[in-house]
Design a protein around this motif. Structure first.
Motif, PDB file in Angstrom:
ATOM      1  N   ARG A  76       0.855  -1.015  -0.509  1.00 11.85           N
ATOM      2  CA  ARG A  76       0.064  -0.105   0.013  1.00 11.85           C
ATOM      3  C   ARG A  76       0.627   1.299   0.244  1.00 11.85           C
ATOM      4  NH1 ARG A  76      -0.234   2.063   5.427  1.00 11.85           N
ATOM      5  NH2 ARG A  76       0.126   0.379   7.062  1.00 11.85           N
ATOM      6  N   THR A  80      -1.340   5.032   3.370  1.00 11.89           N
ATOM      7  CA  THR A  80      -2.771   4.567   2.892  1.00 11.89           C
ATOM      8  C   THR A  80      -3.143   3.719   3.874  1.00 11.89           C
ATOM      9  OG1 THR A  80      -2.011   3.650   1.261  1.00 11.89           O
ATOM     10  CG2 THR A  80      -2.212   5.641   0.375  1.00 11.89           C
ATOM     11  N   PRO A  81      -4.642   3.183   3.853  1.00 14.12           N
ATOM     12  CA  PRO A  81      -5.026   2.250   4.772  1.00 14.12           C
ATOM     13  C   PRO A  81      -4.480   1.204   3.949  1.00 14.12           C
ATOM     14  CG  PRO A  81      -6.870   3.157   3.542  1.00 14.12           C
ATOM     15  CD  PRO A  81      -5.972   4.212   3.460  1.00 14.12           C
ATOM     16  N   ALA A  83      -5.042  -2.847   2.442  1.00 13.16           N
ATOM     17  CA  ALA A  83      -6.434  -3.243   1.528  1.00 13.16           C
ATOM     18  C   ALA A  83      -6.493  -4.866   0.776  1.00 13.16           C
ATOM     19  CB  ALA A  83      -6.548  -2.542  -0.321  1.00 13.16           C
ATOM     20  N   ASN A 246      -8.569  -3.951  -3.337  1.00 20.72           N
ATOM     21  CA  ASN A 246      -9.367  -2.716  -2.698  1.00 20.72           C
ATOM     22  C   ASN A 246     -11.066  -3.343  -2.730  1.00 20.72           C
ATOM     23  OD1 ASN A 246      -7.017  -1.886  -3.192  1.00 20.72           O
ATOM     24  ND2 ASN A 246      -7.701  -0.348  -4.674  1.00 20.72           N
ATOM     25  N   ASP A 250     -15.802  -1.776   1.792  1.00 22.25           N
ATOM     26  CA  ASP A 250     -15.108  -1.843   2.885  1.00 22.25           C
ATOM     27  C   ASP A 250     -15.512  -0.299   2.962  1.00 22.25           C
ATOM     28  OD1 ASP A 250     -12.610  -0.492   4.394  1.00 22.25           O
ATOM     29  OD2 ASP A 250     -12.289  -2.678   4.695  1.00 22.25           O
ATOM     30  N   LYS A 251     -15.062   0.348   3.576  1.00 20.65           N
ATOM     31  CA  LYS A 251     -15.210   2.251   4.733  1.00 20.65           C
ATOM     32  C   LYS A 251     -14.135   2.771   3.955  1.00 20.65           C
ATOM     33  CE  LYS A 251     -12.980   1.342   9.200  1.00 20.65           C
ATOM     34  NZ  LYS A 251     -13.480   1.170  10.973  1.00 20.65           N
ATOM     35  N   ASN A 252     -13.094   2.460   3.492  1.00 24.07           N
ATOM     36  CA  ASN A 252     -11.614   2.729   3.263  1.00 24.07           C
ATOM     37  C   ASN A 252     -11.385   2.543   2.106  1.00 24.07           C
ATOM     38  OD1 ASN A 252     -10.827   3.448   5.771  1.00 24.07           O
ATOM     39  ND2 ASN A 252     -10.094   1.309   6.263  1.00 24.07           N
ATOM     40  N   LYS A 253     -12.658   2.287   1.307  1.00 26.08           N
ATOM     41  CA  LYS A 253     -12.673   2.486  -0.418  1.00 26.08           C
ATOM     42  C   LYS A 253     -11.826   3.775  -1.389  1.00 26.08           C
ATOM     43  CE  LYS A 253     -17.188   2.722  -1.562  1.00 26.08           C
ATOM     44  NZ  LYS A 253     -18.725   2.310  -2.125  1.00 26.08           N
ATOM     45  N   GLU A 254     -12.663   4.472  -0.360  1.00 24.70           N
ATOM     46  CA  GLU A 254     -12.252   5.839  -1.433  1.00 24.70           C
ATOM     47  C   GLU A 254     -10.374   6.606  -1.195  1.00 24.70           C
ATOM     48  OE1 GLU A 254     -14.197   7.715  -3.237  1.00 24.70           O
ATOM     49  OE2 GLU A 254     -15.773   5.487  -2.813  1.00 24.70           O
ATOM     50  N   LYS A 255      -9.880   5.440   0.184  1.00 24.60           N
ATOM     51  CA  LYS A 255      -8.705   5.736   0.197  1.00 24.60           C
ATOM     52  C   LYS A 255      -7.455   5.401   0.484  1.00 24.60           C
ATOM     53  CE  LYS A 255     -10.683   7.875   4.897  1.00 24.60           C
ATOM     54  NZ  LYS A 255     -10.257   8.343   6.397  1.00 24.60           N
ATOM     55  N   TYR A 256      -7.755   3.942  -0.835  1.00 21.47           N
ATOM     56  CA  TYR A 256      -7.044   2.580  -1.137  1.00 21.47           C
ATOM     57  C   TYR A 256      -5.674   3.577  -1.773  1.00 21.47           C
ATOM     58  CZ  TYR A 256     -10.037  -0.425   1.088  1.00 21.47           C
ATOM     59  OH  TYR A 256     -10.680  -1.893   1.547  1.00 21.47           O
TER      60      TYR A 256
END
Length: 269
Positions: A76, A80-81, A83, A246, A250-256
């Motif tokens: 990653r 970024t988180p 994935a 990704n 997932d709640k983080n999908k916009e930050k991947y």
């Protein structure tokens, strides 16, 4: 002499195709032809920022005696988180149809037959024995099933979902979630299938800050529709490198920002 010449040309074409599959530069975004796969940054070959399911455009003819892997490194981008990722091969039949897990994976002991004609655009089936069937949105009914599993991969599937199963006087009444898209005559054999969460994965997990190598090997043919570790499904004729990156749920999908490098296909004979 003429026939020999044609044979040599054919052989040359086959060899050329095999070499081409291995010589493709999978590290170039344009070879994937996917709008979400971009040229990489910060030492990466590729960047993928959004939930993406992609297959490479080139199908590889499967040699059942060869060993195959799709390998590389993944991480990653800094800051970024993590994935999830699933990387490996999609499989295709002789007609180049994509084989999904539900075309292969079946519930043992569910083979039976229709005791009445299943009518197009209705949601009910009457079968001889559904004592081992289960309700659930993830189940499919496979039609024209063979006792020896020679129908696998089976593309004659209902839409997903079995809503109800009831014992009746002359068999079992099964209610589907959606109407049938075609009818089937009495005595057609059926069984229950389900969508296993697997294809032929050479790399799975969640991205880390550091580069992580992947490249599990596949060789041989599974004797079960439910698959065997490190083997291809029965009746697979072609494969293609694939990446599912990704998770869209997932709640983080916009930050991947998943990064890849050193991607290659190896065919060992």
């Amino acid at each position: 002499m003429k026939l020999k010449h044609i044979s040599l040309l054919t052989l040359a074409g086959m060899l050329s195709a095999a070499v081409y599959a291995q010589e493709i530069d999978y590290n170039k975004a344009e070879t994937w032809g996917h709008p979400k796969i971009k040229a990489g940054t910060d030492g990466a070959a590729l960047n993928v920022l959004t939930p993406t399911s992609a297959k490479h455009n080139t199908l590889i003819k499967l040699d059942k005696n060869a060993t195959y892997t799709f390998s590389g490194e993944i991480r990653r981008a800094p800051g970024t988180p993590e994935a999830p990722y699933l990387i490996g091969f999609f499989a295709y039949d002789k007609n180049r149809r994509l084989i999904s897990p539900q075309n292969m994976a079946y519930v043992k002991g569910t083979q039976t037959e229709l005791v009445e004609t299943a009518v197009y655009n209705t949601k009910t089936l009457k079968v001889k024995d559904a004592s081992k069937w289960q309700k659930g949105s993830w189940f499919f009914v496979a039609f024209d099933a063979k006792d020896d599993l020679s129908d696998l991969p089976n593309f004659n599937l209902s839409s997903n979902g079995i809503q109800d199963i009831k014992k009746v006087e002359d068999g079992w009444l099964v209610t589907l979630a959606k109407p049938l898209i075609r009818g089937w005559v009495e005595e057609t054999k059926v069984r229950v299938h389900f969508p296993g969460s697997w294809h032929h994965y050479t790399g799975t997990g969640k991205t880390k800050e550091n580069w992580v190598k992947f490249g599990r090997k596949f060789k041989g043919i599974s004797k079960s529709g439910n698959g065997e570790y490190g083997k291809f499904w029965e009746n697979v004729e072609y494969i293609a490198p694939m990446m599912i990156l990704n998770n869209k749920y997932d709640k983080n999908k916009e930050k991947y920002n998943t990064q890849l490098r050193n991607l290659k296909v190896e065919i060992i004979k």
